[in-house]
Design a protein around this motif. Structure first.
Motif, PDB file in Angstrom:
ATOM      1  N   SER A  77       0.846  -1.193   0.000  1.00  0.00           N
ATOM      2  CA  SER A  77       0.000   0.000   0.000  1.00  0.00           C
ATOM      3  C   SER A  77       0.888   1.252   0.000  1.00  0.00           C
ATOM      4  CB  SER A  77      -0.890   0.013   1.243  1.00  0.00           C
ATOM      5  OG  SER A  77      -0.086   0.239   2.403  1.00  0.00           O
ATOM      6  N   ARG A 176      -4.983  -8.047   2.791  1.00  0.00           N
ATOM      7  CA  ARG A 176      -5.408  -7.632   1.449  1.00  0.00           C
ATOM      8  C   ARG A 176      -5.829  -8.812   0.577  1.00  0.00           C
ATOM      9  NH1 ARG A 176      -2.340  -3.324  -2.574  1.00  0.00           N
ATOM     10  NH2 ARG A 176      -4.036  -3.206  -4.105  1.00  0.00           N
ATOM     11  N   SER A 199      -6.517 -12.754  -6.100  1.00  0.00           N
ATOM     12  CA  SER A 199      -7.023 -11.380  -6.188  1.00  0.00           C
ATOM     13  C   SER A 199      -7.598 -10.907  -4.866  1.00  0.00           C
ATOM     14  CB  SER A 199      -8.086 -11.266  -7.282  1.00  0.00           C
ATOM     15  OG  SER A 199      -9.172 -12.124  -7.010  1.00  0.00           O
ATOM     16  N   ASP A 200      -7.607  -9.574  -4.698  1.00  0.00           N
ATOM     17  CA  ASP A 200      -8.241  -8.978  -3.526  1.00  0.00           C
ATOM     18  C   ASP A 200      -9.719  -8.725  -3.828  1.00  0.00           C
ATOM     19  OD1 ASP A 200      -8.352  -6.681  -5.094  1.00  0.00           O
ATOM     20  OD2 ASP A 200      -6.747  -5.639  -4.029  1.00  0.00           O
ATOM     21  N   THR A 204      -8.144  -7.027  -8.062  1.00  0.00           N
ATOM     22  CA  THR A 204      -6.731  -6.788  -8.359  1.00  0.00           C
ATOM     23  C   THR A 204      -5.902  -7.972  -7.874  1.00  0.00           C
ATOM     24  OG1 THR A 204      -7.071  -4.409  -8.064  1.00  0.00           O
ATOM     25  CG2 THR A 204      -4.800  -5.208  -8.028  1.00  0.00           C
ATOM     26  N   ASP A 208      -0.783  -7.921 -10.374  1.00  0.00           N
ATOM     27  CA  ASP A 208      -1.128  -6.542 -10.735  1.00  0.00           C
ATOM     28  C   ASP A 208      -0.463  -5.551  -9.783  1.00  0.00           C
ATOM     29  OD1 ASP A 208      -2.795  -7.479 -12.764  1.00  0.00           O
ATOM     30  OD2 ASP A 208      -4.586  -7.424 -11.492  1.00  0.00           O
ATOM     31  N   VAL A 209      -0.570  -5.832  -8.489  1.00  0.00           N
ATOM     32  CA  VAL A 209      -0.029  -4.913  -7.485  1.00  0.00           C
ATOM     33  C   VAL A 209       1.486  -4.824  -7.594  1.00  0.00           C
ATOM     34  CG1 VAL A 209       0.272  -4.541  -5.004  1.00  0.00           C
ATOM     35  CG2 VAL A 209      -1.949  -5.239  -5.901  1.00  0.00           C
ATOM     36  N   ASN A 213       3.801  -1.442  -8.888  1.00  0.00           N
ATOM     37  CA  ASN A 213       4.833  -0.839  -8.046  1.00  0.00           C
ATOM     38  C   ASN A 213       6.243  -1.190  -8.522  1.00  0.00           C
ATOM     39  OD1 ASN A 213       3.349   0.498  -5.686  1.00  0.00           O
ATOM     40  ND2 ASN A 213       2.347  -1.498  -5.822  1.00  0.00           N
TER      41      ASN A 213
END
Length: 492
Positions: A77, A176, A199-200, A204, A208-209, A213
């Motif tokens: 996050s 998450r 996925s969350d 996502t 993806d996360v 980043n």
């Protein structure tokens, strides 16, 4: 500070017995509170670093949050990246070489020249639950950094006989993506490639996360995070107890001899959605009522398991010892469409089952899954039980446990010599089982593990009320310092 000696002994004893603490340990329990104030490094206790600076940093990290007015810091996050920058700064201040791996774990390492010894890893997690306290995870990271900073300022860092590394794991809580140990499982080499597609709630994925980043987010990249078992000698973790035993014993520290196994389930109950005023009661297929019955059934199953379970042909039951520590929790319940005038069409709820004995846990999981199908058939609703996570009980290494006990005894006795209530050389260090999961469970697949527990007020955790007394933070830092000195610093 912990409660004073005015606490009722009967309550303390009850807590200890319910927690499975042997009665023999009660006789050695100290009876007064925090250690006396001592000067800084002159007495070998380094209060300015191991207490004052550590507490300051705990408060600083506890303010780095994605939530407004509460602490929330989940996997990758925005707040986690702000925390990463801060932690890297502290690691560099301790004289460590730093990097962030492909799963977002933060590493700070000192590599002695010409050393062929296996590394000592010390760590905990930087992520939090929602509306968290500021000690869970962070205490272990900052205590470790502080201990190595003491080695730097005293010149002992250069005398390390083996590499020593602090790791701040990116995800332990699993908030998450509803799966735990993303960070430590990657380091241990047990994170499956399929995790990238989990996925969350927004859809996502982990992949993806990571890509968002600037991480590679490939199976090959996950492989780069993995440590070789041949390169690691041990892993040690400092963590607040998250329970009431140490406070009841009035002792600041305890050594962990094992971590309970755990299983996480998701139960999906499908019924018939309808108008709250027009569908007769006898014609309803209501998933909410079925879910409520299942939740209460789970409570009964885990409160009185001996009424439901048998496995031993000789005795026809589980032993009382094997059932000790069994706990079951429904922590989340979701309904659709979640309107006051609509019979729900679907209800989902989570189940968390933990036990010291893996056979007990597995039997509870199987029994509950069977009961779910029976009750759902009776109520004419459709049910499914999904297994989201499972981890076997983890024993701690006996040698590391003995070393941590010795370091704890030295630390506590040095902080309050002769003060009855805070230990002396002859006081037994409490040895506890952990009902909570920790990164040590994943790291045990890589190397031998040891854990040190720190007393917390009221046994409260996963809450803003979570609190560790400053002097108990100090005691943990001194004990960890003594452990590293014994384990990895060459004598002159």
């Amino acid at each position: 500070m912990a409660p004073s000696s005015t606490s009722r002994p009967s309550v303390a004893v009850l807590i200890l017995l319910l927690s499975g603490v042997p009665a023999s340990l009660l006789a050695t329990a100290p009876v007064s509170d925090g250690p006396e104030q001592q000067p800084g490094g002159g007495d070998g206790l380094y209060r300015e670093i191991l207490r004052d600076e550590t507490v300051l940093r705990l408060n600083q990290l506890g303010k780095i949050s994605d939530g407004e007015g509460f602490l929330e810091r989940t996997f990758l996050s925005p707040a986690s990246f702000r925390a990463t920058d801060v932690i890297i700064g502290w690691m560099k201040d301790a004289g460590l070489t730093t990097w962030v791996d492909q799963m977002g774990n933060i590493h700070g390492r000192f590599e002695p020249s010409n050393s062929t010894e296996k590394a000592l890893l010390i760590g905990s997690h930087m992520d939090t639950v929602i509306d968290a306290g500021m000690y869970d995870g962070a205490l272990g990271i900052i205590c470790a950094i502080s201990a190595l900073k003491v080695l730097r300022v005293t010149g002992k860092l250069q005398r390390l006989t083996r590499p020593v590394e602090v790791i701040a794991f990116s995800d332990e809580e699993g908030v998450r993506f509803q799966t735990t140990f993303l960070g430590s499982a990657a380091v241990a080499g047990i994170l499956p490639e399929s995790i990238l597609q989990v996925s969350d709630k927004s859809g996502t994925t982990v992949q993806d996360v990571l890509k968002l980043n600037s991480f590679e987010a490939t199976a090959a990249a996950l492989g780069q995070v993995k440590y070789s078992p041949e390169s690691v000698g041990s892993y040690v973790e400092v963590h607040l107890e998250q329970g009431p035993v140490l406070e009841a014993l009035r002792y600041p520290l305890g050594v962990v001899n094992g971590i309970a196994g755990q299983t996480r389930l998701k139960v999906i109950v499908d019924g018939s959605q309808g108008h709250a005023g027009t569908v007769p009661m006898k014609l309803r297929r209501d998933p909410m009522v079925a879910a409520a019955e299942l939740v209460v059934t789970l409570e009964s199953l885990c409160k009185e398991p001996s009424r439901f379970l048998t496995y031993d042909e000789d005795c026809g039951c589980f032993t009382e010892e094997s059932l000790a520590g069994l706990v079951c929790t429904v922590g989340e319940l979701l309904t659709w469409p979640s309107a006051s005038n609509v019979i729900p069409g679907q209800v989902n709820f989570t189940v968390d089952i933990r036990a010291m004995d893996d056979q007990v846990r597995e039997t509870i999981v199987a029994s509950f899954s069977r009961i779910v199908m029976q009750r759902c058939d009776h109520r004419l609703v459709d049910c499914a039980v999904e297994h989201k996570h499972s981890a076997a009980a983890t024993p701690c290494d006996p040698e590391l446990t003995a070393e941590l006990k010795r370091a704890t005894r030295l630390a506590v006795s040095a902080m309050a010599p002769g003060v009855h209530g805070h230990g002396h050389a002859g006081t037994a260090t409490p040895v506890l089982m952990s009902g909570a999961g920790h990164d040590a469970m994943a790291m045990a697949r890589l190397t031998r593990v040891g854990m040190l527990f720190v007393r917390c007020r009221g046994g409260v955790s996963h809450s803003p009320e979570e609190h560790v007394a400053e002097d108990d933070v100090w005691a943990a830092g001194v004990a960890l310092l003594r452990f590293v000195e014994q384990h990895a610093v060459a004598e002159l």
